[in-house]
Design an enzyme around this catalytic site. Structure first.
Site, PDB file in Angstrom:
ATOM      1  CD  GLU A   1      -1.618  -2.354   1.820  1.00 55.70           C
ATOM      2  OE1 GLU A   1      -0.393  -2.622   1.925  1.00 55.70           O
ATOM      3  OE2 GLU A   1      -2.503  -3.144   2.176  1.00 55.70           O
ATOM      4  CG  LEU A   2       4.728   3.509   2.117  1.00 54.92           C
ATOM      5  CD1 LEU A   2       3.836   4.653   2.588  1.00 54.92           C
ATOM      6  CD2 LEU A   2       5.829   3.236   3.141  1.00 54.92           C
TER       7      LEU A   2
ATOM      8  CE  LYS B   1      25.006  -3.680   0.120  1.00 54.60           C
ATOM      9  NZ  LYS B   1      23.953  -4.701   0.180  1.00 54.60           N
TER      10      LYS B   1
ATOM     11  CD1 TRP C   1      21.963  -8.465  -4.096  1.00 57.60           C
ATOM     12  CD2 TRP C   1      21.855  -8.515  -6.331  1.00 57.60           C
ATOM     13  NE1 TRP C   1      22.612  -7.352  -4.582  1.00 57.60           N
ATOM     14  CE2 TRP C   1      22.566  -7.350  -5.938  1.00 57.60           C
ATOM     15  CE3 TRP C   1      21.653  -8.750  -7.698  1.00 57.60           C
ATOM     16  CZ2 TRP C   1      23.087  -6.433  -6.864  1.00 57.60           C
ATOM     17  CZ3 TRP C   1      22.168  -7.833  -8.609  1.00 57.60           C
ATOM     18  CH2 TRP C   1      22.871  -6.689  -8.195  1.00 57.60           C
TER      19      TRP C   1
ATOM     20  CG  HIS D   1      23.508   5.057 -12.362  1.00 53.76           C
ATOM     21  ND1 HIS D   1      24.850   4.843 -12.571  1.00 53.76           N
ATOM     22  CD2 HIS D   1      23.044   3.922 -11.813  1.00 53.76           C
ATOM     23  CE1 HIS D   1      25.177   3.645 -12.146  1.00 53.76           C
ATOM     24  NE2 HIS D   1      24.099   3.055 -11.678  1.00 53.76           N
TER      25      HIS D   1
HETATM   26  N1  GLN Z   1      24.423  -7.937 -17.554  1.00 50.25           N
HETATM   27  C1  GLN Z   1      23.622  -7.174 -16.666  1.00 50.25           C
HETATM   28  C2  GLN Z   1      22.913  -6.052 -17.422  1.00 50.25           C
HETATM   29  O1  GLN Z   1      23.460  -5.540 -18.336  1.00 50.25           O
HETATM   30  C3  GLN Z   1      24.441  -6.556 -15.568  1.00 50.25           C
HETATM   31  C4  GLN Z   1      23.603  -5.757 -14.618  1.00 50.25           C
HETATM   32  C5  GLN Z   1      24.330  -5.299 -13.389  1.00 50.25           C
HETATM   33  O2  GLN Z   1      25.520  -5.304 -13.325  1.00 50.25           O
HETATM   34  N2  GLN Z   1      23.614  -4.871 -12.380  1.00 50.25           N
HETATM   35  O3  GLN Z   1      21.817  -5.692 -17.098  1.00 50.25           O
END
Ligand code: GLN
Ligand code: ZN
Length: 765
Positions: free
Chosen positions: A18-19, A118, A570, A703
Site C-alpha cells: 500500500e505504501l 547500503k 541477492w 544512471h
Molecule cells: N548484464 C547485466 C545487465 O546488463 C548486468 C547488470 C548489473 O551489473 N547490475 O543488465
C-alpha cells in the site's frame, strides 16, 4: 520479573504494498498529501495491531518511514543541505522528498537527490546524511512524538525507536571538509535528541529504543568516546526515560566493554549473527541491565528451531529473571506474512517464517520460559517436526551435488594458462581492434516488453508467441548494434525479468514467492529468491538465446551469465550450511552453463558479479575469509574453459582500492566497471597493483538520462590511457542499459563508438 516479547521494527510497506501505491500516486500528482498521510497512518495502525495480536508486548513507534529512517533523522535534526532551498522551521514533505528523490520536474531549481548507500550489509539503502563542518541542528520535525501520540490514542503504549546519534554520525559525510570526522558534530546533535526525549517523557513514554548498529563495526577511540558522551548526556537529559540500546548485525566484540559501561537500562544482543556473545554478557552485565536477546533471525526467512533455542534461553532466564526476547534486528528486512503465500510449495512453506510468524515464535518462547514447555507443547512439537523434516528432506539434500562438491579439486578453479598466453590465443581468435567497444548486456526494457511478459505470465500469450516476440526484439537489437558499429555484441537480455531471478527460476534448490516483498529503498521493493536446498542446474539456461543471437551476426556475441556470489548475495540464503558452501554449489551450476556456452561456440562469456563487493563483512578481519571463498567460487565458475575462450566479468561499483588484490585474483580476461562519474580516478587502484588483464572503465553514466558527447567520452578514455596500457582498454558503458530508453541509448552508444574511433586514429597517427 518475567519475559517480554519485543518487536524492534516492522516492515512499513504494507501487506499489499500500500505504501508504494500511495507514494507513487502522490509523486505523480494523482493524489494529494492527505491521501498519502492517511495511508501511512492506516499502515501504522494495522502494524501495531498486528504485532500485538501475534504476541508482542513491546511494539515500536517511529519505525515507520515514508521513505527512509536515516533521512527521517536528518529531517528531525534539520540537516537539510542548502541546495534544497529550505527556509528552516519544519521540514515539509516537499523538502523531504526532494532530498530523497531530487527536485520534481516542475520545480525551477532541479536539485539532485541525496546520495544513497547500503544500510550495513543488508540490501536496504539509506540516504547518506549530507552535513557541513559548521552544521547547525535544530529540531525540525515532530514525527517521533506524533507517532508515539498516535499509537497512544489507539491505546497502545509504544517504545519509540530512533537511530542513535553516534551511528547517525558514523554514517554521515561532511561535504565541505572531507577530512573532518562527522563525530565531531556530536555535541551539536545531542541537544536535539535530548529535546525529543523530553517531549516523549512529557507524553508518557517510559522506554525508548536507540538503534546503534554502529556498535558492531570496527571503532576507534573517538567513536567509543562518542558513545560514552552521547549516552551520558541522553540519560541525564531524561532520567525518567529508560533506554534500550540496540546494536545489531553482528557481535559487539571489542566494543562490548563500551556497550556494557554505558548508563543505559537495557542492552540488545544480536544472537543470530553472534550467539557466542551471550555467555560473556551474562557473566559481565550489571544485574539491573535488562537484556534483550535477539534470538529469531530478522534478516532471513527461516523458521526457528524453538526447542533448541529454549535449551539456551532457559539458563539465561534463570540467571537473569528478567528478559526481553526479540528478533535479531528490525523486521524491516523480511517479508510480512507467510500466510499470503498460498501458492507456495507446502513442504517448503513449513520451513519458513516471515515477520508476523517470527513474532509468534518469540511469544511461544516467552510462554515456554515463564510457564514451562508444556504450556506450548503443541507448538514446540510442530517446530521440532519442521526442523527435523528440514534436516532430512530429500528436497534439500541432493547427494549428487554434495558428492560433486566434495570432489572439487583446486585445479578446477585454475585456468589452464596464465593471462599473457590466453591473451595471445584470444586475440588471434577474435581479431578485435584496439579499444574494442561493447555493452554490459541488457538493452532498454520497453513498455512493449513488459506488456508481453505480463501477457505471457497470464497465459494470454503462448510460449511460442512470447518467444517469437523476444526473438524479434533480439534481432532488432543485433541489427542496431551492427549499424552503430559495436565490436562485441550482446543479445540484450529481453527474456530476463531480473539477473538473479532468471537463473534462480531455472536452478534446483530455489523457490520464489508471490508477495514476499522487502524494501530496497524508498518505494522500490524486491522479492529475493529463497535458496532452500542444494543447488544444481537441470538443463542449460541461456544457450538457446546465445545460439540464436550468434546466428544473426558475424561479430562475436558474449554469453551472459550472473555469477555465483551475486546470486547468493541477492537471495535469502539457507542457514543450515555455511554461505560459502551454498556459493560453491551455485558456482558449479553456473560452471556447467559456461561450459555449455563454450561448446555451443561462444568465444566470450561474461559472468556478472555486480554484488561481490556488497557481501563484504562489516568487520575488516572477516574480509579475507569472505573474499577467499567468493573469489574461489568465481574461479570455479569460470575456469573450465579453454585458453582461447575469453572470460569477462562486470561489477557495478567503483570502490576497488581495498579489494583490488581479490579482483585480480578472479583472473578474468576482461573486467568492466563503473567509472564515468568518478572521472577514471579509481583506475589508480588497477595501476598500483599492476592489474594485468583488460579493463572496460565505463564511459557512459547509465544512471542518468543525459547523453554524453563524443568529446567527453574521448576525454575519459584519454584519462584512462594515462593510467592503463592501450592494449588493456575496452570501451563500454558503466552498466547494463535496461533502465534507459532507446532514444537515450542510441545516440549515447553512437557517441561512444565515435569516441573509441577517435582514439584509434590518435594512436595510429
Ligand atoms: N548484464 C547485466 C545487465 O546488463 C548486468 C547488470 C548489473 O551489473 N547490475 O543488465
Ligand atoms: Zn552493473
Amino acid at each position: 520479573m518475567g519475559v517480554s516479547v519485543a518487536s524492534l521494527g516492522f516492515p512499513r510497506i504494507g501487506l499489499r504494498r500500500e505504501l508504494k501505491t500511495a507514494l507513487e500516486s502522490y509523486w505523480s500528482g494523482r493524489s494529494d498529501l492527505d491521501a498519502l498521510l492517511c495511508t501511512a497512518s492506516d499502515l501504522r495502525k494495522i502494524n501495531w495491531a498486528c504485532q500485538k495480536e501475534h504476541g508482542a508486548d513491546i511494539v515500536p513507534s517511529n519505525d515507520f518511514s515514508l521513505y527512509d529512517h536515516v533521512l527521517d533523522i536528518s529531517a528531525m535534526l534539520g540537516a537539510v543541505p542548502e541546495a534544497y532551498g529550505w527556509k528552516g522551521r519544519t521540514v515539509d514533505p516537499l523538502t523531504y522528498f526532494a532530498m530523497a528523490r531530487g527536485g520534481q520536474k516542475d520545480c525551477a531549481h532541479g536539485v539532485t537527490a541525496g546520495e544513497m548507500t547500503k544500510w550495513f550489509d543488508t540490501n536496504y539503502h539509506y540516504l547518506v546524511p549530507d552535513l557541513r563542518a559548521d552544521q547547525i541542528f535544530e529540531l525540525s520535525t515532530s514525527k517521533v512524538v506524533d507517532e508515539y501520540r498516535e499509537a497512544k490514542a489507539q491505546d497502545i503504549q509504544t517504545r519509540p525507536v530512533l537511530l542513535g546519534p553516534v551511528t547517525y554520525l558514523l554514517l554521515a559525510k561532511i561535504r565541505d571538509e572531507q577530512n573532518i570526522n562527522p563525530l565531531g558534530l556530536l555535541q551539536r546533535v545531542l541537544p536535539v535528541y535530548e529535546q525529543v526525549l523530553k517531549q516523549l517523557v512529557a507524553e508518557g513514554a517510559d522506554w525508548v529504543q536507540f538503534d546503534e548498529p554502529g556498535l558492531v563495526l570496527d571503532l576507534d577511540d573517538m567513536a567509543r568516546e562518542a558513545f560514552q558522551a552521547a549516552y551520558a548526556a541522553l540519560t541525564e537529559a531524561a532520567p525518567a526515560l529508560k533506554i534500550m540500546l540496540t546494536p545489531y548485525f553482528g557481535a559487539l566484540d571489542d566494543n562490548l566493554e563500551t556497550a556494557l559501561s554505558l548508563p543505559v537500562h537495557g542492552l540488545h544482543l544480536d544472537l543470530i549473527r553472534a550467539p557466542e556473545q551471550l555467555a560473556e554478557v551474562l557473566g559481565k552485565a550489571r544485574p539491573d541491565l535488562l537484556l534483550s536477546l535477539g534470538v529469531v533471525d530478522g534478516r532471513n526467512v527461516w523458521r526457528a528451531d524453538l526447542s533448541q533455542l529454549l535449551d539456551g534461553l532457559e539458563p539465561a532466564f534463570r540467571a537473569r529473571g528478567n528478559l526481553v526476547l526479540a528478533p535479531s534486528c528490525s523486521l524491516l528486512h523480511v517479508p510480512i506474512d507467510l500466510a499470503r503465500e498460498t501458492d507456495l510449495d507446502p513442504e517448503i512453506g513449513q520451513w519458513l517464517a516471515f515477520a508476523v510468524q517470527k513474532i509468534g515464535e518469540l511469544r511461544t518462547l516467552a510462554t515456554a520460559l515463564e510457564q514451562g514447555r508444556d504450556a506450548v507443547r503443541d507448538v514446540l512439537e510442530a517446530s521440532d517436526r519442521a526442523a527435523s523434516l528440514r534436516r532430512s528432506s530429500p528436497r534439500i539434500h541432493d547427494l549428487a551435488v554434495q558428492t560433486r562438491l566434495m570432489t572439487v579439486t583446486p585445479e578446477l578453479s585454475r585456468r589452464n594458462a596464465a593471462f599473457s598466453t590466453r591473451r595471445e590465443e584470444q586475440q588471434a581468435r577474435l581479431g578485435l581492434p584496439l579499444f574494442p567497444t561493447t555493452t554490459i548486456g541488457s538493452f532498454p526494457q520497453t513498455p512493449d516488453i513488459r506488456v508481453a511478459r505480463a501477457a505471457h505470465a497470464k497465459g494470454v500469450l503462448s510460449d511460442d508467441q512470447y518467444t517469437a516476440f523476444l526473438r524479434e526484439e533480439t534481432c532488432k537489437a543485433v541489427r542496431w548494434q551492427e549499424e552503430v558499429g559495436l565490436d562485441v555484441l550482446v543479445h540484450g537480455e529481453f527474456e530476463r525479468n531480473d539477473m538473479v531471478q532468471y537463473f534462480g527460476e531455472q536452478l534446483s534448490g530455489f523457490v520464489f514467492t508471490k508477495h514476499a516483498w522487502v524494501q530496497s529503498y524508498g518505494s522500490r521493493y524486491v522479492r529475493p529468491p529463497i535458496i532452500f536446498g542444494d543447488v544444481s542446474r537441470p538443463h542449460s539456461m541461456t544457450v538457446e538465446w546465445w545460439r540464436y543471437t550468434q546466428s544473426l551476426t558475424e561479430r562475436p556475441v558474449k554469453g551472459m551469465l550472473t555469477g555465483p556470489v551475486t546470486i547468493l548475495n541477492w537471495s535469502f540464503v539457507r542457514d543450515d550450511q555455511p554461505r560459502a558452501t551454498t556459493c560453491r554449489q551455485i558456482a558449479l551450476a553456473i560452471r556447467d552453463e559456461v561450459l555449455d556456452l563454450e561448446v555451443a561456440g561462444a568465444a566470450m562469456i561474461q559472468i556478472d558479479e555486480a554484488a561481490l563487493r556488497e557481501g563484504l563483512p562489516l568487520r575488516r578481519r572477516d574480509w579475507k575469509s569472505y573474499l577467499d571463498w567468493a573469489v574461489e567460487s568465481f574461479r570455479l565458475t569460470a575456469s573450465g574453459v579453454a585458453d582461447r575462450t575469453q572470460i569477462h566479468t562486470h561489477m557495478c561499483y567503483s570502490e576497488f582500492n581495498d579489494i583490488i588484490v581479490a579482483i585480480a585474483a578472479m583472473d578474468a580476461d576482461v573486467i568492466s566497471i563503473e567509472t564515468a562519474r568518478s572521472k577514471m580516478e579509481l583506475l589508480d587502484a588497477f595501476v598500483q597493483d599492476a592489474y594485468p588483464a583488460e579493463i572496460g572503465p565505463g564511459v557512459y553514466d547509465i544512471h542518468s538520462p543525459r547523453i554524453p558527447t563524443v568529446g567527453e567520452m574521448a576525454e575519459l578514455l584519454r584519462a584512462a590511457r594515462v593510467r592503463l596500457e592501450d592494449r588493456q582498454i575496452w570501451v563500454n558503458p558503466d552498466c547494463g542499459l535496461k533502465t534507459r530508453r532507446w532514444p537515450e541509448v542510441e545516440p549515447a552508444i553512437a557517441n561512444m563508438v565515435a569516441a573509441a574511433r577517435l582514439l584509434r586514429t590518435a594512436v595510429d597517427s
